[in-house]
Scaffold this motif. Structure first.
Motif, mmCIF file in Angstrom:
data_model
loop_
_atom_site.group_PDB
_atom_site.id
_atom_site.type_symbol
_atom_site.label_atom_id
_atom_site.label_comp_id
_atom_site.label_asym_id
_atom_site.label_seq_id
_atom_site.Cartn_x
_atom_site.Cartn_y
_atom_site.Cartn_z
ATOM 1 N N LEU A 184 0.791 -1.116 0.162
ATOM 2 C CA LEU A 184 -0.042 0.042 -0.142
ATOM 3 C C LEU A 184 1.071 1.372 0.107
ATOM 4 N N HIS A 185 2.008 1.192 -0.816
ATOM 5 C CA HIS A 185 2.947 2.202 -0.837
ATOM 6 C C HIS A 185 3.486 2.390 -2.299
ATOM 7 N N HIS A 186 3.400 3.517 -2.791
ATOM 8 C CA HIS A 186 4.212 3.878 -4.149
ATOM 9 C C HIS A 186 5.411 4.588 -4.086
ATOM 10 N N ALA A 187 6.448 4.203 -4.602
ATOM 11 C CA ALA A 187 7.445 5.063 -4.533
ATOM 12 C C ALA A 187 7.886 5.988 -5.702
ATOM 13 N N ILE A 188 7.889 7.331 -5.102
ATOM 14 C CA ILE A 188 8.128 8.346 -6.140
ATOM 15 C C ILE A 188 9.443 8.655 -6.323
ATOM 16 N N VAL A 189 10.413 8.244 -7.276
ATOM 17 C CA VAL A 189 11.676 8.545 -7.601
ATOM 18 C C VAL A 189 12.123 9.774 -8.529
ATOM 19 N N ALA A 202 23.840 8.819 3.186
ATOM 20 C CA ALA A 202 22.535 8.635 2.964
ATOM 21 C C ALA A 202 21.610 8.989 3.924
ATOM 22 N N TRP A 203 20.593 9.610 3.684
ATOM 23 C CA TRP A 203 19.792 10.328 4.780
ATOM 24 C C TRP A 203 18.172 9.440 4.339
ATOM 25 N N GLN A 204 17.661 9.258 5.709
ATOM 26 C CA GLN A 204 16.338 8.522 5.434
ATOM 27 C C GLN A 204 15.496 9.155 6.455
ATOM 28 N N ARG A 205 14.292 9.774 6.344
ATOM 29 C CA ARG A 205 13.402 10.244 7.304
ATOM 30 C C ARG A 205 12.151 9.514 7.119
ATOM 31 N N PHE A 206 11.982 8.874 8.324
ATOM 32 C CA PHE A 206 10.498 8.161 8.423
ATOM 33 C C PHE A 206 9.252 9.155 8.627
ATOM 34 N N THR A 207 8.559 9.188 7.848
ATOM 35 C CA THR A 207 7.423 10.262 7.665
ATOM 36 C C THR A 207 6.311 9.305 8.079
ATOM 37 N N ASP A 208 5.017 10.275 8.585
ATOM 38 C CA ASP A 208 3.758 9.449 8.740
ATOM 39 C C ASP A 208 3.192 8.608 7.766
ATOM 40 N N ASP A 209 3.562 9.095 6.610
ATOM 41 C CA ASP A 209 3.039 8.177 5.211
ATOM 42 C C ASP A 209 4.074 7.056 4.780
ATOM 43 N N ALA A 235 -2.837 7.227 -2.708
ATOM 44 C CA ALA A 235 -3.500 8.680 -2.889
ATOM 45 C C ALA A 235 -2.611 9.702 -2.780
ATOM 46 N N GLU A 236 -1.436 9.699 -1.945
ATOM 47 C CA GLU A 236 -0.470 10.780 -1.775
ATOM 48 C C GLU A 236 0.158 10.964 -2.793
ATOM 49 N N ALA A 237 0.426 9.670 -3.191
ATOM 50 C CA ALA A 237 1.468 9.665 -4.536
ATOM 51 C C ALA A 237 0.829 10.327 -5.789
#
Ligand SMILES: Cc1cc2nc3c(=O)[nH]c(=O)nc-3n(C[C@H](O)[C@H](O)[C@H](O)COP(=O)(O)OP(=O)(O)OC[C@H]3O[C@@H](n4cnc5c(N)ncnc54)[C@H](O)[C@@H]3O)c2cc1C
Length: 405
Positions: A184-189, A202-209, A235-237
């Motif tokens: 239930l995730h799409h990746a925007i690259v 390499a930076w990674q932030r865990f957001t609510d989404d 939906a957010e994607a």
């Protein structure tokens, strides 16, 4: 056409396997639906949107196959640090190559660069390359397989290796069972230019989404480029993909807490739906699945192709040892040695990614508190972090010969 072994799929994983098995007296055919042509590298060209964080183990394998030189001559960006934090709390953790006396944690490389360096070596090899050849039918015939291609050609071999990616036609046509579920995730690259230097981190932030990664790229002097992987709900994607350039850059900068300043420029975006798939068995008589054809996992830890390269190294080792012993390569007993070594490792990595993903999606206050204090607690434990770093380098556990120094 007849061969000892047919590899279907000349992506990064299938191409690497063909090179690992070359010059051993095996008649090998490598079949792919794409043209398999190598583009002359233009250092001024925009970055390809699909990149991989290659582990040190993958680098070693590619070095042993004579491919790394071609990669390094094109464009790579080593990274020595990793910075991970919880966007809805205070938890953070930092990893460094120096903590385990390593030169780097890995390299960020455009997939096209890896692919072209592999193809360059393949075009100079004795492997039978069949470009523009899509597999359409596969059936058992006598002691082996009969493969029918889109152009009407027929191929026969006792052993078929499926390296044809997450939607593997071989896996489907051979009737191999898989477990799969939607993240239930799409990746925007895409690639973005930031105001501040990426500091080879390499930076990674865990957001609510979902997780948002900024991976360092080797941009022109004075420019600070990163590749981003932004995992969000479908939906957010859809909303983010519909934004105009300026609004997208603003939304991205905000989601990343402007850690690298303003996002000054963004290349065209790609949106990729994420699914986890795992074949219940990797082998049967005369057949083995490798790379994404066997397993595809969430990109949050950047491990997919690294697992694929380890599959390659182990399968090549198993087949070459079997040849030395005079065993039949298509024998399921031989192929099972590959499955026994790779399946537990791949499953453990998939479970870890799944756990991480769920932990960071969880909203209840106690889980958030645990997550934040847990991250900060581990951040203060150098031994625990060193264990994690060795895992990320790909140098822990049962290492195949090709990944050893
Ligand atoms: C957003 C995102 C980010 C990622 N980041 C990372 C990362 O940082 N690090 C990492 O290790 N992994 C990463 N991955 C995973 C990685 O991209 C994959 O694991 C890798 O590309 C799989 O390689 P493969 O060769 O197995 O399959 P593929 O790259 O899918 O190649 C399959 C090949 O088979 C061919 N083919 C398909 N069907 C047929 C047919 N019927 N007949 C003939 N040929 C066929 C195709 O043309 C293709 O060449 C990421 C994935 C995503 C989605």
């Amino acid at each position: 056409m007849q061969a000892d072994l047919i590899i279907v799929g000349a992506g990064m994983v299938g191409s690497a396997l063909a090179l690992a098995l070359q010059d051993q007296g095996l008649e090998i055919l490598l079949v792919d639906g794409s043209p398999l042509s190598v583009k002359p590298f233009d250092p001024q060209a925009a970055f390809e949107p699909r990149v991989s964080a290659l582990s040190v183990a993958s680098q070693r394998i590619l070095e042993r196959l004579g491919v790394w030189e071609g990669i390094a001559a094109r464009r790579v960006c080593p990274y020595g640090e990793m910075q991970v934090w919880d966007g809805s709390g205070t938890g953070q953790i930092h990893f460094s190559a120096a903590s385990v006396h390593a030169e780097s944690l890995g390299h960020i490389v455009e997939n096209r660069v890896v692919q072209d360096a592999l193809l360059e070596r393949l075009h100079d090899s004795s492997i039978g390359l069949l470009p523009g050849a899509r597999l359409e039918q596969l059936r058992r015939s006598g002691e082996g397989w009969l493969l029918s291609l889109n152009d009407g050609r027929e191929l026969r071999a006792p052993l078929v290796i499926a390296a044809d990616g997450a939607n593997s036609a071989v896996r489907r046509l051979a009737g191999c069972a898989t477990r799969e579920w939607d993240y239930l995730h799409h990746a925007i690259v895409t690639s973005v230019r930031c105001a501040k230097p990426h500091q080879a981190t390499a930076w990674q932030r865990f957001t609510d989404d979902g997780p948002l990664a900024f991976l360092p790229l080797a941009g022109p002097a004075g420019e600070h480029w990163c590749s981003i992987v932004w995992s969000v709900t479908p939906a957010e994607a859809e909303r983010l993909m519909a934004l105009d350039d300026a609004c997208f850059r603003r939304a991205l900068g905000f989601a990343f807490e402007h850690r690298l300043g303003e996002v000054l420029q963004a290349d065209p975006r790609l949106c990729i739906p994420l699914r986890q798939r795992h074949a219940k068995r990797y082998v049967e008589d005369g057949l083995a699945l490798i790379g994404d054809a066997a397993h595809s996992i969430h990109p949050l830890a950047g491990q997919g192709v690294n697992l694929g390269f380890l599959d390659v190294a182990v399968l090549a080792e198993v087949l070459l040892h079997a040849m030395q012993r005079g065993e039949r390569l298509s024998d399921v007993k031989v192929l099972s040695r590959y499955e026994r070594r790779r399946m537990p490792h791949n499953l453990a990595m998939m479970a870890a990614m799944e756990g991480f993903e769920r932990l960071f999606q969880a909203d209840p206050l106690p889980v958030r508190w645990l997550r934040n204090s847990g991250l900060n607690w581990v951040d203060d434990l150098p031994e625990a972090k060193a264990l994690f770093v060795r895992q990320a380098l790909g140098l822990s556990g049962d290492l195949p010969e090709l990944a050893r120094v």
